[in-house]
Design a protein around this motif. Sequence first.
Motif, PDB file in Angstrom:
ATOM      1  N   GLY A   1      18.841   8.420  -0.666  1.00 22.33           N
ATOM      2  CA  GLY A   1      17.701   7.949  -1.449  1.00 22.33           C
ATOM      3  C   GLY A   1      18.097   7.809  -2.906  1.00 22.33           C
ATOM      4  N   PRO A   2      17.310   7.070  -3.689  1.00 26.78           N
ATOM      5  CA  PRO A   2      17.621   6.913  -5.114  1.00 26.78           C
ATOM      6  C   PRO A   2      17.211   8.143  -5.909  1.00 26.78           C
ATOM      7  CG  PRO A   2      15.642   5.675  -4.554  1.00 26.78           C
ATOM      8  CD  PRO A   2      16.144   6.284  -3.272  1.00 26.78           C
ATOM      9  N   PHE A   3      17.938   8.419  -6.960  1.00 26.75           N
ATOM     10  CA  PHE A   3      17.614   9.528  -7.856  1.00 26.75           C
ATOM     11  C   PHE A   3      16.181   9.383  -8.367  1.00 26.75           C
ATOM     12  CE2 PHE A   3      17.483  11.121 -12.278  1.00 26.75           C
ATOM     13  CZ  PHE A   3      17.675  12.473 -12.024  1.00 26.75           C
ATOM     14  N   ASN A   4      15.463  10.494  -8.371  1.00 27.06           N
ATOM     15  CA  ASN A   4      14.105  10.567  -8.909  1.00 27.06           C
ATOM     16  C   ASN A   4      13.083   9.818  -8.063  1.00 27.06           C
ATOM     17  OD1 ASN A   4      12.631  11.922 -10.880  1.00 27.06           O
ATOM     18  ND2 ASN A   4      12.385  10.062 -12.113  1.00 27.06           N
ATOM     19  N   CYS A   5      13.389   9.573  -6.793  1.00 30.39           N
ATOM     20  CA  CYS A   5      12.398   8.994  -5.871  1.00 30.39           C
ATOM     21  C   CYS A   5      11.547  10.144  -5.338  1.00 30.39           C
ATOM     22  CB  CYS A   5      13.116   8.279  -4.725  1.00 30.39           C
ATOM     23  SG  CYS A   5      12.013   7.737  -3.400  1.00 30.39           S
ATOM     24  N   ASN A   6      10.275  10.185  -5.738  1.00 27.18           N
ATOM     25  CA  ASN A   6       9.426  11.336  -5.406  1.00 27.18           C
ATOM     26  C   ASN A   6       9.305  11.606  -3.906  1.00 27.18           C
ATOM     27  OD1 ASN A   6       8.964  11.957  -8.092  1.00 27.18           O
ATOM     28  ND2 ASN A   6       7.146  10.663  -8.235  1.00 27.18           N
ATOM     29  N   PRO A   7       9.039  10.578  -3.071  1.00 29.31           N
ATOM     30  CA  PRO A   7       8.944  10.857  -1.629  1.00 29.31           C
ATOM     31  C   PRO A   7      10.229  11.430  -1.039  1.00 29.31           C
ATOM     32  CG  PRO A   7       7.970   8.725  -2.135  1.00 29.31           C
ATOM     33  CD  PRO A   7       8.675   9.178  -3.366  1.00 29.31           C
ATOM     34  N   GLU A   8      11.376  10.920  -1.464  1.00 25.60           N
ATOM     35  CA  GLU A   8      12.638  11.424  -0.916  1.00 25.60           C
ATOM     36  C   GLU A   8      13.007  12.796  -1.478  1.00 25.60           C
ATOM     37  OE1 GLU A   8      13.794  10.205   1.714  1.00 25.60           O
ATOM     38  OE2 GLU A   8      12.485   8.459   1.610  1.00 25.60           O
ATOM     39  N   ILE A   9      12.507  13.129  -2.672  1.00 28.37           N
ATOM     40  CA  ILE A   9      12.682  14.485  -3.190  1.00 28.37           C
ATOM     41  C   ILE A   9      11.958  15.476  -2.281  1.00 28.37           C
ATOM     42  CG2 ILE A   9      12.039  16.055  -5.073  1.00 28.37           C
ATOM     43  CD1 ILE A   9      12.567  13.723  -7.013  1.00 28.37           C
ATOM     44  N   VAL A  10      10.749  15.105  -1.864  1.00 27.48           N
ATOM     45  CA  VAL A  10       9.985  15.974  -0.960  1.00 27.48           C
ATOM     46  C   VAL A  10      10.714  16.129   0.371  1.00 27.48           C
ATOM     47  CG1 VAL A  10       7.828  16.217   0.334  1.00 27.48           C
ATOM     48  CG2 VAL A  10       7.768  15.425  -2.042  1.00 27.48           C
ATOM     49  N   SER A  11      11.156  15.004   0.956  1.00 30.05           N
ATOM     50  CA  SER A  11      11.841  15.089   2.250  1.00 30.05           C
ATOM     51  C   SER A  11      13.147  15.872   2.113  1.00 30.05           C
ATOM     52  CB  SER A  11      12.099  13.691   2.821  1.00 30.05           C
ATOM     53  OG  SER A  11      12.893  12.923   1.944  1.00 30.05           O
ATOM     54  N   GLN A  12      13.827  15.727   0.986  1.00 26.64           N
ATOM     55  CA  GLN A  12      15.075  16.450   0.763  1.00 26.64           C
ATOM     56  C   GLN A  12      14.828  17.967   0.730  1.00 26.64           C
ATOM     57  OE1 GLN A  12      17.094  15.175  -2.773  1.00 26.64           O
ATOM     58  NE2 GLN A  12      18.904  16.416  -2.401  1.00 26.64           N
ATOM     59  N   CYS A  13      13.671  18.374   0.256  1.00 27.74           N
ATOM     60  CA  CYS A  13      13.332  19.801   0.226  1.00 27.74           C
ATOM     61  C   CYS A  13      12.986  20.334   1.617  1.00 27.74           C
ATOM     62  CB  CYS A  13      12.147  20.029  -0.714  1.00 27.74           C
ATOM     63  SG  CYS A  13      12.528  19.737  -2.454  1.00 27.74           S
ATOM     64  N   ILE A  14      12.440  19.485   2.469  1.00 25.03           N
ATOM     65  CA  ILE A  14      12.019  19.910   3.816  1.00 25.03           C
ATOM     66  C   ILE A  14      13.173  19.849   4.815  1.00 25.03           C
ATOM     67  CG2 ILE A  14      10.462  19.330   5.741  1.00 25.03           C
ATOM     68  CD1 ILE A  14       8.480  18.279   3.648  1.00 25.03           C
TER      69      ILE A  14
ATOM     70  N   PRO B   1       0.827  -1.204   0.000  1.00 25.27           N
ATOM     71  CA  PRO B   1       0.000   0.000   0.000  1.00 25.27           C
ATOM     72  C   PRO B   1       0.863   1.256   0.000  1.00 25.27           C
ATOM     73  CG  PRO B   1      -0.680  -1.537   1.727  1.00 25.27           C
ATOM     74  CD  PRO B   1       0.609  -2.027   1.184  1.00 25.27           C
ATOM     75  N   GLY B   2       0.275   2.356  -0.487  1.00 30.50           N
ATOM     76  CA  GLY B   2       0.990   3.625  -0.482  1.00 30.50           C
ATOM     77  C   GLY B   2       1.152   4.177  -1.883  1.00 30.50           C
ATOM     78  N   THR B   3       1.665   5.380  -1.975  1.00 27.11           N
ATOM     79  CA  THR B   3       1.759   6.069  -3.258  1.00 27.11           C
ATOM     80  C   THR B   3       3.132   5.945  -3.905  1.00 27.11           C
ATOM     81  OG1 THR B   3       2.237   8.085  -2.012  1.00 27.11           O
ATOM     82  CG2 THR B   3      -0.028   7.752  -2.704  1.00 27.11           C
ATOM     83  N   CYS B   4       4.050   5.192  -3.295  1.00 26.80           N
ATOM     84  CA  CYS B   4       5.357   4.947  -3.909  1.00 26.80           C
ATOM     85  C   CYS B   4       5.175   4.079  -5.155  1.00 26.80           C
ATOM     86  CB  CYS B   4       6.267   4.244  -2.899  1.00 26.80           C
ATOM     87  SG  CYS B   4       7.834   3.676  -3.581  1.00 26.80           S
TER      88      CYS B   4
ATOM     89  N   ALA C   1       1.239  11.374   5.100  1.00 29.38           N
ATOM     90  CA  ALA C   1       2.174  10.514   4.370  1.00 29.38           C
ATOM     91  C   ALA C   1       1.997  10.720   2.866  1.00 29.38           C
ATOM     92  CB  ALA C   1       1.933   9.056   4.734  1.00 29.38           C
ATOM     93  N   ILE C   2       3.101  10.797   2.158  1.00 27.25           N
ATOM     94  CA  ILE C   2       3.020  10.972   0.702  1.00 27.25           C
ATOM     95  C   ILE C   2       3.659   9.792  -0.028  1.00 27.25           C
ATOM     96  CG2 ILE C   2       3.002  13.495   0.871  1.00 27.25           C
ATOM     97  CD1 ILE C   2       5.970  13.302  -0.118  1.00 27.25           C
ATOM     98  N   GLY C   3       3.934   8.732   0.711  1.00 31.60           N
ATOM     99  CA  GLY C   3       4.510   7.540   0.095  1.00 31.60           C
ATOM    100  C   GLY C   3       5.960   7.336   0.488  1.00 31.60           C
TER     101      GLY C   3
END
Length: 381
Positions: free
Chosen positions: A321-334, A91-94, A294-296
């Motif tokens: 995190g891996p390149f282009n991983c959307n959830p980790e891109i968000v966390s990286q911005c925060i 489950p989840g948006t990943c 949670a965003i995935g």
Amino acid sequence: MSLELKEKKANNKKERIISFPRMGHLSIPVSAMLRSMGANVLLAPSNNTETLNYGTRHSYETVCLPYKLNLGNYIQALDAGANVLLMFNAPGTCRLGNYARMAEATLIDLGYDFEMVIFDMYKGKLVEISRKFAQAMGKKVSFTKILYGIRLGFAKFDALDVIERKLFYTRPREIKPGAAEIIYKAGIRAIDSATTIQEVKDIVDITIEKYDSIPIDNNKDVLKVYLTGEFFVLLDQFTNMEIEKELGLLGVEVERQIMLSDWTNGVLLPKWIHKRESHRERAFRVANNYIKRAIGGECMESIGDTVYAAQANIDGVVHIGPFNCNPEIVSQCILPHVSRKENIPVISLVIDEHQGKAGFVTRLEAFVDLMYRRKRAKITA
């Protein structure tokens, strides 16, 4: 009888050879579960450059690194004779939820003949695992065998984490570099070979005794960091370029925030079994001031771990995190905002198939220097 039906019956009679993606030492408990139920398991090689090349060649460019490695594992396993592949849909948006179907379609296009068995975590946990293991083997398995296989597998998950945590503590303090690593690798091999739960427990006790015999420098100024981020990159040594080892050699004790047993217990076991706050529950609680839902993936955990590290007076946080991983891109911005507000050093490292180890280690060395200077400044003040 139609030709199609004859072919289907012939395929059902073929020996079923099962394989699944590699991720760190995940293969040890999972293969133990399957083999104790009577399955024929074929393991692809541990993740390596060839695995990545296979996966990259047959993936579109922007898909994340774990998928490329999973696909490479499948290709290597099928080439070696596997005909049943396992994958789970969580489950989840990943995008993890799409991996199995994406890989299946790609492998069919490449001309491979196999069956994909997908563990759908939307439909349950242990019951779904039991049902799909039986499907993968193509036969009924007694409840007793399934239960024992799961118990043995979970015992190995726990054992692997116990000896790895001890390694993280010992490595930066050992007087003779590499002594703890030798004991750890011997413990891994012994756990892999163990066939009973009691044998697994005995191996852990023996391994801990060996660790305790290593001469260490109790007066050494050792930094402590939290290692957080996307779970596959955290748990796979090839993917993260042995980041825990590199930090340990730099005199840093690593506390990885996602361990194999933490992840499997959280995903597979019912909530009522947990006797304490889970890692994910803690993350949601402490990250609330920075992100509300949670965003995935492990986005919430990455942010929550950083906040909790500041509260626990940890020296710093390494986020990967891996390149282009959307959830980790968000966390990286925060995380830069969390770092400033919580007053804790944070470094984010993005990994893909083009990442070179030299540059990776250089960034770690610079971050370790920063943490040492900050710690000394605190002591002086």
